[in-house]
Structures are given as C-alpha cells and as structure tokens.
Design an enzyme around this catalytic site. Structure first.
Site, PDB file in Angstrom:
ATOM      1  CB  SER A 155      31.586  -5.518 -41.317  1.00 36.53           C
ATOM      2  OG  SER A 155      32.744  -4.788 -40.983  1.00 36.53           O
ATOM      3  CG  ASP A 405      29.008   1.830 -40.106  1.00 37.35           C
ATOM      4  OD1 ASP A 405      29.940   1.834 -39.279  1.00 37.35           O
ATOM      5  OD2 ASP A 405      28.900   0.975 -40.998  1.00 37.35           O
ATOM      6  CG  HIS A 430      29.290  -1.831 -38.602  1.00 36.34           C
ATOM      7  ND1 HIS A 430      29.693  -1.283 -39.789  1.00 36.34           N
ATOM      8  CD2 HIS A 430      30.025  -2.968 -38.450  1.00 36.34           C
ATOM      9  CE1 HIS A 430      30.636  -2.029 -40.323  1.00 36.34           C
ATOM     10  NE2 HIS A 430      30.849  -3.070 -39.539  1.00 36.34           N
TER      11      HIS A 430
END
Length: 477
Positions: A155, A405, A430
């Site tokens: 991320s 995601d 994710h």
C-alpha cells in the site's frame, strides 16, 4: 517475459505449505534522525523506531527492509509474513522501520499535529531520508557495509519502497512494491477508479449485492429525512453518538462508503485480523445478509445493519457502532498527508457504481484542509518528486496488484522498463502476496511468491540461478 505484463495463472503441484501464526521476535531500537533532512537551519533530531530480527542473518546476506507506512510499525511486522518466511532462505537481516509521525515516532509528542510549525516535517521525502539513515545505522551495527538492501512495502509502504529505489538506487538494490497506487493522483488515474473496482468486487463475490447497497442509499435518505427517522437509525444501528442532523447522516454514509472499500481491500480467503477481526471473504459474508430482504426501507436497513455488524462487531463485544476511527492506522497523520502531498482524487457518478454520486472538488478539499491543519494541498508534488507516469528509467522494482483490490486502478499495471515490472494477480486483494502463507491462498499467490524470490536472486547477482528456476516453473504450467 519482460515484454509482457505478467499475469499469473499457473497451476501448482506438490506444494509444501508453510503456515505461520506467530511473528518471530524482534528487537525494538530507536535511531536519532534529523527532523529536517533538507536544510541546515538547525540540527534538531528525534527518535525513530525500528524493529530488527537477526535470527536468520549470516554475514554477507541481504537486508530485508520494510518501508513503514501509515501506522504503528508493529502492525505491519505482524502482517508481512512473506519477509519472515523468505529471510531464512536468503540468510537475511530483517528490519521494519516506522514512518515518522506514526506509532511511537512522533517528533513533538502530542503536539506533533497541532500546528504547521510542528506538522510541517511530515512528508514522504523526509520519511525516505529517515530510512536511509536507519539503513546506514543497521549496516554499521552488523558490519554489513556490502550487504544489498531489498525494500518491501504494501500500500503506501509499497509506494515508499518503489520511490526509495528510484530516489536512492545506491542504497536500495531492488524493491517489492505490493498494491502500491503510485498513480492514484490528479491526471494519472480517473477519480472514479477506486469506487468502480470496489463495486465490481461486491458484484463478483455476491451477485446482486452491489444493487442492494445501491438501493440502501435511497432507504437511508428516506428514513433519515426526518428527526424521527434519524432517531430510529441511531437506535437500529446502535451508533455511539446519535444521528441528529442531516450532517450527521452524511457522516454515517461516508463511514459506510469507506467501510465498503475496506472490506474489498481485506477480502482475504481466510480469517484475518489486519484492520478488524474478519472471516474469510468478508465481502461475501456481509452480502449474505442482503438476500431475500423485504421491500420496505426499514427492512432494507435492518439487513444492512446485520451485514455491517460483521465488520464493526465481529467478536460480539462492541457496545455500539463508533463512526470515529480507532486510529489503528494513524488516521490523523494520514489525514494531514492527504491534505499536503497525498492528494488522491475520489469521485463517482450515480449510475455506474453502487455508491451515491460524489464529485471531486479540490477547492472544497483545500478549504477543509486549511480549517483542520492550516495547510493547503500541493496537487502535483508527488508527480514532480517521483516522476508520475514518466518512470521508464526505473529499475529493479516489482509492482504487484491484486485485481480485486480497489487500489489496483492507481497501481502500475504494465512494465515500465525491463526490470521495473508489473505483476497482476487475479483473485487477490490488497497486498495479499506479502502476508503469511496460508493453506487457503489461491494458486496465483503461491506462484507469485516463488517468482519474487527468483527476481530477488537476480537483483543480488544470481541471474543464472534465477533464469533456470523461472524456466522450470513456467514450463510446468
């Protein structure tokens, strides 16, 4: 293979599973780093936390370095199992560095976000410079001057890992940037991308669920249009603070919108406790409450409450529904970054997604930021700092994106150079690829982790070994 996007659909045979529920122990250390790396006005420093594990370390091995993102670094150490599971094979030293202004690394303690004179040192570029300092300290401590450093991150941490390789190639040998939306910025990615993908995840996991959620907004608006209706909503949804006004109703709807994105992000194939205790495929579990629902607005909203309870009260211990984040991921500090350089436009129309219409208004965002933090956004700063989509000069980076995601829309989905490559993973959410291995991992995840190890060997100079192993793996598919 370099010329094409790598879409992993391989079949796995005879895999030895490695399941880990316990994170290896680490030693907590603190580095004195410069408050401001980019001027000579003063020599102020603060203590930046980092975690070290030398269980697998052997002199000459690499340093596996996690570029900490928006939260307490221990949270990411507990959820980045790929580093722990891969370190023994490489005899690597494992280091997790905390991002400034998160966790324990607050330069001014409780005052850190109270005024620009304190908060102004919070930025991605300052954080990257912190990480260079930590690496130098670790190398000196372990006599690892010649050790190569492989950066890992998921991320925002993945964004930092990729940017660190780009900005400090003499320090970072290669980077695994998982679910890193480095293009989720103005003029790079359509502002409706995140919400479109979120809607498609709900539709795919449970056909019709997206239509139910779309219909629920009308029910919320209808019931919430009166004082009595808002009182009913407060009681039915057990909100910790009552929904008294139209603005309170908007806050509740914003919370729901955020929740749907989070559920899509952490839609893992097994129970997990990353952002909340959740069952396997939580999107499907939530949506299971939205079938065979009565047609009245209150029937729809009662079912909605049952569904979202899986997220906010999965353990059955929550006394009420709080619309205020628990700050497990450093919400206030990230809000500040979202008001300065991390300007990621979000919007949706009222027809193509399961969300209500939302317009991106940078002037409104700017005014809200100034009201909260006394700062205004610099919309193109990230593009100018890190190259935007013009990064064909980048090398030795894996950009991975799970196609379930929501952030994948702003990720790098094609190879930008021969060694800065895109890995697209069907059926993954994710940064699932960086988590601990699990018997319920999809085959694509298992194969992609093997591929990463081969690439890391190449970065470290083992190209002949990597070439042989990759050829064997792909020939078996």
């Amino acid at each position: 293979m370099d010329a094409d996007i790598l879409i992993l659909t391989l079949v796995l045979f005879n895999c030895n599973w490695l399941v880990s529920s316990d994170v290896p122990r680490f030693v907590t250390k603190y580095a004195d780093v410069a408050l401001d790396h980019f001027n000579f006005v003063n020599n102020a420093t603060f203590k930046l936390r980092y975690l070290v594990n030398d269980t697998f370390w052997n002199e000459g091995g690499p340093i596996f370095f996690y570029t900490g993102n928006e939260g307490d670094i221990s949270l990411f150490a507990e959820n980045t199992g790929y580093m722990w599971e891969t370190a023994p094979e490489f005899e690597a030293l494992v280091v997790f560095a905390e991002h400034r202004y998160y966790g324990e690394s607050m330069p001014f303690g409780n005052k850190s976000l109270t005024d620009p004179k304190y908060s102004g040192y919070l930025s991605s570029s300052q954080a990257l410079a912190d990480y260079v300092d930590v690496i130098n300290i670790v190398k000196k401590e372990f006599s690892a001057t010649d050790s190569k450093v492989i950066a890992f991150g998921g991320s925002y941490g993945g964004m930092l890992a990729s940017w660190m390789r780009m900005k400090y190639p003499a320090v970072i040998t290669g980077a695994v940037a998982a679910s890193a939306p480095i293009w989720q910025f103005t003029s790079m990615t359509p502002c409706d991308s995140y919400n479109r993908i979120t809607s498609s995840v709900f539709a795919e996991m449970s056909p019709g669920c997206d239509r139910f959620i779309k219909r629920s907004w009308t029910s919320l608006n209808t019931v919430g249009s009166s004082d009595g209706g808002r009182e009913w909503l407060s009681a039915e949804f057990k909100t910790c603070t009552p929904i008294k006004t139209v603005e309170d109703l908007k806050t509740f709807k914003d919370w729901l919108s955020d929740l749907y994105g989070i559920l899509a992000m952490v839609n893992y194939p097994y129970p997990a406790n990353f952002l909340a205790p959740l069952p396997a495929y939580p999107v499907k579990e939530v949506c299971s409450n939205f079938r065979n629902v009565g047609s009245s607005d209150k029937d729809i909203l009662r079912s909605l409450f049952k569904g979202i309870s899986i997220y906010f009260n999965g353990t059955g211990t929550a006394k009420c529904l709080s619309l205020v984040d628990s700050d497990k991921l450093g919400t206030e500090s990230w809000d500040y970054q979202s008001c300065t350089e991390m300007i990621m436009p979000m919007c949706t129309d009222d027809t193509s997604t399961m969300f209500e219409k939302k317009v991106w208004d940078i002037d409104k965002v700017s005014n809200n930021c100034f009201k909260q933090f006394k700062v205004r956004p610099s919309v193109n700063l990230v593009r100018d700092l890190y190259g935007g989509k013009n990064i064909k000069w980048a090398t030795n980076i894996i950009f991975s994106n799970g196609l379930l995601d929501p952030w994948s829309g702003g990720g790098v989905t094609y190879n930008v150079s021969k060694t800065a490559i895109a890995v697209l993973i069907p059926g993954a959410s994710h940064h699932l690829d960086l988590r601990f291995s699990n018997p319920k991992d999809p085959v694509e995840i298992i194969e992609v982790r093997k591929y990463y190890k081969n690439v890391i060997r190449r970065w470290m100079g083992g190209w002949a070994t990597m070439k042989k192993e990759v050829k064997t793996v792909f020939a078996a598919a």
